[in-house]
Design an enzyme around this catalytic site. Structure first.
Site, PDB file in Angstrom:
ATOM      1  N   CYS A  92       0.806  -1.232   0.000  1.00 27.88           N
ATOM      2  CA  CYS A  92       0.000   0.000   0.000  1.00 27.88           C
ATOM      3  C   CYS A  92       0.837   1.281   0.000  1.00 27.88           C
ATOM      4  CB  CYS A  92      -0.933   0.019   1.200  1.00 27.88           C
ATOM      5  SG  CYS A  92      -2.178  -1.290   1.170  1.00 27.88           S
TER       6      CYS A  92
ATOM      7  N   CYS B 152       0.314   2.911   5.941  1.00 30.41           N
ATOM      8  CA  CYS B 152       0.846   1.617   6.377  1.00 30.41           C
ATOM      9  C   CYS B 152       0.838   0.640   5.214  1.00 30.41           C
ATOM     10  CB  CYS B 152       0.022   1.064   7.541  1.00 30.41           C
ATOM     11  SG  CYS B 152      -1.753   0.931   7.228  1.00 30.41           S
TER      12      CYS B 152
END
Length: 413
Positions: free
Chosen positions: A113, A399
């Site tokens: 991500c 994150c």
């Protein structure tokens, strides 16, 4: 000893004053343009486009907006996670199909991500070292087009099994063999963040995204995208799709998705989405030479890693590095863009960093807008670039699976 302390103090103060001027020096890396596609829902408005095709349209728009000539761009780095079935080297596809010369250097980055943010970080480093003059960096993802896979050697006599690459290579923790959502549940229990807390945050994300869209606050960062259409040949998609699909009356009654009696639901988590985002970076002196007005300068960036199951809180450490290295207090940060992989992620950051909630994701986030995974890190940086006012600081943080994170400190010019 006192003299050394005094000199160090004066040096630190001098650095802070330089940062607070809002003026870019020649060696500073700046973002001069930042754009994204609308964000499409899973199997929705953008599902006819590959990740590379979405990125192509963003790159073309960046070049058109900045009036930079294609042959002046030295290198393009794009984050992309779920490359299965998309053809060889998707960034290269996007670059060539954008009309850039074949001499343009290209790279594809996979940091899950955080890929879209990591691409900006890598570009910033290359520009600082003067290995390039003008770069494009971003991220792209078509979650709608990720195929099922058949493992080589499994196709023997009798039945076999297909694997969803969207899960196996994107959403399942490789160490504990659990879904990212289970990691989120672990964080929620660890810090006492309730279902009610997460539902309330999610409702706020939807409301803020809708209000921002209505006020035109995404217009500067968002392009219109041309999509194949069976009836008309092509159609134009201009609006984000996900935030319009919420039914507030059902949020409190939804079942938890990942654990029995859990806290994470389809409403208070991010969704599966399609989209691309990118920005043009260069040194301030290069921007001046080309008559371009930078949006923000890249002050600093940092990564942080924890145990894989604790990935939702990993950006806390990256943010602390940024604040400490640059002598900035958290209260000096005007805007925080903390990616909403799940509502628990920004909530745990507010708790652990004692942040002012009114400064966090002020125009909503991935819970409402969607999370085309490799593009999200770029999207939140782009939103800071278009929203901060001169001299203001913003921090974007995201994150990533495996226990990682990336964060970036920018200052508006």
């Amino acid at each position: 000893m006192r003299i050394c302390q005094f000199l160090t103090s004066r040096s630190t103060l001098s650095s802070i004053r330089q940062l607070s001027t809002g003026n870019a020096k020649g060696s500073d890396v700046v973002i001069v343009s930042a754009l994204r596609t609308p964000i499409g829902s899973f199997r929705g408005s953008l599902s006819q486009l590959s990740a590379a095709q979405m990125a192509t349209q963003v790159i073309k728009a960046l070049i058109s907006q900045s009036k930079i000539k294609p042959d002046q761009i030295d290198e393009i780095i794009m984050g992309h996670i779920l490359t299965h079935g998309g053809g060889q080297h998707p960034t290269r596809q996007a670059v060539i199909n954008s009309g850039l010369p074949s001499s343009t250097v290209t790279s594809t980055v996979n940091k899950l991500c955080a890929s879209g943010m990591k691409s900006i970080m890598l570009a910033s480093g290359l520009l600082s070292l003067k290995q390039a003059n003008i770069m494009i960096a971003g991220g792209m993802e078509s979650m709608s087009n990720v195929p099922f896979i058949l493992k080589r050697g499994d196709a023997n006599y009798g039945h076999t099994q297909l694997y969803d690459a969207l899960l196996s290579d994107g959403l399942i923790d490789a160490f504990h063999q659990i879904h990212m959502g289970n990691c989120g549940e672990n964080t929620a229990k660890k810090y006492g963040i309730t279902r009610e807390d997460q539902d309330k945050f999610a409702i706020g994300s939807y409301e803020k995204s809708a209000a921002a869209a209505k006020a035109g606050l995404f217009d500067k960062e968002k392009i219109s995208v041309t999509v194949p259409d069976k009836k008309a040949g092509t159609k134009t998609v201009s609006e984000d799709e996900e935030y319009l699909k919420v039914d507030f009356s059902k949020i409190s009654s939804l079942r938890s998705v990942f654990q029995k009696d859990g806290t994470i639901t389809a409403a208070n988590a991010s969704k599966l989405n399609d989209g691309a985002a990118a920005c043009i970076l260069m040194r301030a002196e290069t921007a001046q030479e080309h008559g371009l007005n930078p949006l923000v300068k890249v002050v600093d960036y940092a990564d942080n890693e924890l145990d894989p199951i604790d990935f939702p809180e990993a950006p806390v450490g990256a943010i602390k590095k940024l604040l400490a290295r640059n002598g900035i207090n958290k209260d000096d940060v005007k805007m925080w863009e903390i990616n909403e992989a799940f509502s628990v992620v920004p909530l745990v950051h507010v708790k652990l960093l004692d942040l002012d909630p009114s400064k966090v994701n002020i125009h909503g986030g991935a819970v409402a807008l969607g999370h085309p995974v490799a593009a999200s890190g770029t999207r939140i940086v782009a939103h800071l670039a278009h929203t901060l006012k001169s001299g203001e600081y913003g921090i974007a943080a995201i994150c990533n699976g495996g226990g990682g994170s990336s964060a970036m400190l920018v200052q508006a010019l």
